[in-house]
Write a protein that holds these residues in place. Structure first.
Motif, PDB file in Angstrom:
ATOM      1  N   PRO A   1      70.503  23.579  13.597  1.00 29.26           N
ATOM      2  CA  PRO A   1      71.324  24.623  12.995  1.00 29.26           C
ATOM      3  C   PRO A   1      72.187  24.095  11.852  1.00 29.26           C
ATOM      4  O   PRO A   1      72.352  22.896  11.674  1.00 29.26           O
ATOM      5  CB  PRO A   1      72.192  25.088  14.167  1.00 29.26           C
ATOM      6  CG  PRO A   1      72.332  23.861  15.018  1.00 29.26           C
ATOM      7  CD  PRO A   1      71.049  23.082  14.864  1.00 29.26           C
ATOM      8  N   LEU A   2      72.744  25.041  11.111  1.00 25.08           N
ATOM      9  CA  LEU A   2      73.749  24.751  10.092  1.00 25.08           C
ATOM     10  C   LEU A   2      74.931  25.678  10.355  1.00 25.08           C
ATOM     11  O   LEU A   2      74.778  26.908  10.336  1.00 25.08           O
ATOM     12  CB  LEU A   2      73.192  24.997   8.687  1.00 25.08           C
ATOM     13  CG  LEU A   2      74.210  24.975   7.538  1.00 25.08           C
ATOM     14  CD1 LEU A   2      74.770  23.571   7.347  1.00 25.08           C
ATOM     15  CD2 LEU A   2      73.579  25.501   6.247  1.00 25.08           C
ATOM     16  N   ALA A   3      76.094  25.109  10.632  1.00 29.61           N
ATOM     17  CA  ALA A   3      77.300  25.912  10.864  1.00 29.61           C
ATOM     18  C   ALA A   3      78.054  26.063   9.553  1.00 29.61           C
ATOM     19  O   ALA A   3      78.474  25.075   8.954  1.00 29.61           O
ATOM     20  CB  ALA A   3      78.179  25.243  11.912  1.00 29.61           C
ATOM     21  N   VAL A   4      78.211  27.314   9.115  1.00 31.93           N
ATOM     22  CA  VAL A   4      78.893  27.608   7.855  1.00 31.93           C
ATOM     23  C   VAL A   4      79.759  28.839   8.060  1.00 31.93           C
ATOM     24  O   VAL A   4      79.247  29.918   8.394  1.00 31.93           O
ATOM     25  CB  VAL A   4      77.890  27.872   6.706  1.00 31.93           C
ATOM     26  CG1 VAL A   4      78.629  28.282   5.445  1.00 31.93           C
ATOM     27  CG2 VAL A   4      77.037  26.655   6.453  1.00 31.93           C
ATOM     28  N   GLY A   5      81.070  28.697   7.872  1.00 27.17           N
ATOM     29  CA  GLY A   5      81.954  29.847   7.987  1.00 27.17           C
ATOM     30  C   GLY A   5      81.835  30.514   9.336  1.00 27.17           C
ATOM     31  O   GLY A   5      81.948  29.870  10.383  1.00 27.17           O
ATOM     32  N   ARG A   6      81.552  31.812   9.341  1.00 25.40           N
ATOM     33  CA  ARG A   6      81.434  32.559  10.595  1.00 25.40           C
ATOM     34  C   ARG A   6      80.032  32.532  11.167  1.00 25.40           C
ATOM     35  O   ARG A   6      79.749  33.180  12.176  1.00 25.40           O
ATOM     36  CB  ARG A   6      81.845  34.022  10.375  1.00 25.40           C
ATOM     37  CG  ARG A   6      80.986  34.749   9.339  1.00 25.40           C
ATOM     38  CD  ARG A   6      81.416  36.190   9.123  1.00 25.40           C
ATOM     39  NE  ARG A   6      81.058  37.039  10.243  1.00 25.40           N
ATOM     40  CZ  ARG A   6      80.841  38.362  10.128  1.00 25.40           C
ATOM     41  NH1 ARG A   6      80.976  38.962   8.944  1.00 25.40           N
ATOM     42  NH2 ARG A   6      80.521  39.079  11.176  1.00 25.40           N
ATOM     43  N   THR A   7      79.109  31.784  10.534  1.00 28.28           N
ATOM     44  CA  THR A   7      77.704  31.845  10.924  1.00 28.28           C
ATOM     45  C   THR A   7      77.166  30.507  11.398  1.00 28.28           C
ATOM     46  O   THR A   7      77.657  29.435  11.035  1.00 28.28           O
ATOM     47  CB  THR A   7      76.820  32.328   9.752  1.00 28.28           C
ATOM     48  OG1 THR A   7      76.935  31.390   8.678  1.00 28.28           O
ATOM     49  CG2 THR A   7      77.245  33.695   9.275  1.00 28.28           C
ATOM     50  N   VAL A   8      76.113  30.613  12.215  1.00 30.84           N
ATOM     51  CA  VAL A   8      75.248  29.488  12.557  1.00 30.84           C
ATOM     52  C   VAL A   8      73.856  29.878  12.078  1.00 30.84           C
ATOM     53  O   VAL A   8      73.327  30.927  12.475  1.00 30.84           O
ATOM     54  CB  VAL A   8      75.247  29.206  14.071  1.00 30.84           C
ATOM     55  CG1 VAL A   8      74.235  28.118  14.411  1.00 30.84           C
ATOM     56  CG2 VAL A   8      76.637  28.812  14.542  1.00 30.84           C
TER      57      VAL A   8
ATOM     58  N   ASN B   1      76.160  34.793  14.772  1.00 35.38           N
ATOM     59  CA  ASN B   1      77.613  34.748  14.856  1.00 35.38           C
ATOM     60  C   ASN B   1      78.030  33.484  15.589  1.00 35.38           C
ATOM     61  O   ASN B   1      77.579  33.233  16.703  1.00 35.38           O
ATOM     62  CB  ASN B   1      78.119  35.985  15.609  1.00 35.38           C
ATOM     63  CG  ASN B   1      79.622  36.156  15.533  1.00 35.38           C
ATOM     64  OD1 ASN B   1      80.375  35.169  15.524  1.00 35.38           O
ATOM     65  ND2 ASN B   1      80.077  37.386  15.490  1.00 35.38           N
ATOM     66  N   ARG B   2      78.883  32.674  14.979  1.00 39.27           N
ATOM     67  CA  ARG B   2      79.256  31.411  15.602  1.00 39.27           C
ATOM     68  C   ARG B   2      80.116  31.625  16.857  1.00 39.27           C
ATOM     69  O   ARG B   2      80.250  30.717  17.686  1.00 39.27           O
ATOM     70  CB  ARG B   2      80.011  30.515  14.633  1.00 39.27           C
ATOM     71  CG  ARG B   2      81.460  30.899  14.389  1.00 39.27           C
ATOM     72  CD  ARG B   2      82.210  29.804  13.672  1.00 39.27           C
ATOM     73  NE  ARG B   2      83.638  30.095  13.624  1.00 39.27           N
ATOM     74  CZ  ARG B   2      84.544  29.270  13.140  1.00 39.27           C
ATOM     75  NH1 ARG B   2      84.169  28.098  12.652  1.00 39.27           N
ATOM     76  NH2 ARG B   2      85.813  29.593  13.132  1.00 39.27           N
TER      77      ARG B   2
END
Length: 383
Positions: free
Chosen positions: A320-327, A340-341
């Motif tokens: 995964p890549l975690a960015v802001g409010r997202t995965v 949604n993270r």
């Protein structure tokens, strides 16, 4: 999953050293019984807007590519040895060059010098699309080189770490580790810079190395060998790591995940995990995809499970890549998933060109960059 077994010439021990090339043959692939049927893809939702900002084309990608980010430059490569540097702000191709042979590992770059490794065991450095120098390596390499501090660092399949001068290609030092392991994974391992320390994955340990001379500063185990045969005892660290300040979290192949305080060189926690791809994270959680297609979030402070999503069970997923409010996770039929993270629920998904996502998603210039098997390089901007 492909493994390699070291087969020494003229004896039963692996021959090591800069002047001796290890002979390596394919051992096996993890095939076994037929794979379970993947879960049906959930109905598409568009809670989060996702806009395609740009795309360019490179040759197809059939090797374990790691896309490199340095400042706003993304460097990628095709299997045939084509290497391309892209300005992630607008998708402009900055330069395109040739390594001269098909690749087994790449790409590493500091934004100026890029480095890849060919099937002929050649480390090739390029600058501005031109080959700067080439050096022969002692063994195959599946981990992308690290270009940092005017040096190029390489981790070979015989678990040696080697430093070269970035401009001339002169070999500076070699650290060889006799781990007793007979197998090595045909997939990227761990090699990164952290402050004034080079961090490498050696078997199941993170090792802090002095980049000036190759001496070890600390070691911290993520996993220990277990079982009675070579396959069961294989605990190499694989894929991307999650870094927040001095804490690095990494995955040991089909064994565990764990976090290390690199300021002290000590393990803070470890948890069992059954996966082979790397991790991403933020200051609250560490995210990973398991071999059965389940996506997990673990609390960063102690490794306790935060949430788990099985909506994509038995599908082939990237790290995964975690960015802001997202995965953000790539998928084997060509879907790019935005989750949604907070709880892993779906926010959106896109399909770049209907071929599998070939490299873990990366972030550059507020753009999510993905590469497909067909060689499509796409930049997306979540709203």
């Amino acid at each position: 999953m492909k493994f390699k077994r070291f087969v020494p010439s003229g004896g039963t021990r692996l021959l090591r050293g800069a002047a001796v090339a290890a002979s390596i043959v394919v051992l096996a692939a993890c095939s076994g019984t037929a794979k379970p049927k993947p879960a049906e893809m959930p109905a598409k939702v568009e809670v989060l807007g996702v806009r395609k900002a740009w795309n360019i084309q490179i040759p197809q990608v059939n090797f374990p590519l790691v896309a490199n980010v340095a400042n706003d430059v993304v460097t990628v490569a095709g299997s045939d040895g084509t290497v391309v540097a892209i300005d992630a702000r607008n998708g402009t191709e900055m330069w395109r060059g040739k390594a001269g042979a098909p690749l087994t590992a790449g790409v590493g770059s500091d934004g100026t010098i890029a480095a890849v490794v060919t099937e002929e065991n050649n480390l090739v450095a390029l600058q501005g699309g031109k080959v700067l120098w080439t050096q022969r390596l002692s063994a195959e390499t599946f981990t992308p080189p690290l270009v940092s501090g005017r040096r190029v660092f390489v981790q070979t399949a015989d678990r040696s770490t080697i430093a070269f001068d970035g401009q001339s290609g002169r070999r500076l030092w070699t650290q060889t580790r006799n781990t007793g392991d007979n197998l090595v994974l045909k997939r990227p391992g761990v090699l990164l810079g952290l402050g004034d320390t080079l961090v490498a994955g050696v078997s199941g340990r993170l090792v802090g190395i002095n980049p000036a001379n190759g001496s070890s500063r600390w070691e911290a185990p993520i996993a220990s060998p277990r079982g009675t045969n070579d396959v069961e005892r294989l605990v190499d660290l694989t894929g991307t790591v999650s870094r927040v300040d001095n804490i690095l979290c990494a995955r040991a192949y089909y064994a565990s995940i764990g976090c290390v305080d690199t300021s002290r060189g000590v393990l803070t926690w470890t948890k069992p995990a059954q996966g082979s791809d790397g991790l991403s994270g933020d200051d609250r959680a560490v995210y990973g995809t398991e071999s059965n297609g389940v996506i997990n979030a673990w609390r960063r402070s102690d490794g306790e499970r935060v949430w788990s999503v099985d909506a994509y069970k038995f599908r082939t997923l990237t790290a995964p890549l975690a960015v802001g409010r997202t995965v953000i996770v790539g998928e084997g039929t060509g879907q790019l998933l935005f989750l949604n993270r907070e709880d892993g629920t779906a926010l959106n998904r896109v399909s770049p060109d209907a071929s599998a996502i070939a490299a873990d998603p990366v972030m550059a210039a507020n753009t999510v960059v993905v590469v497909t098997r067909k060689g499509g390089v796409f930049g997306y901007r979540p709203e």
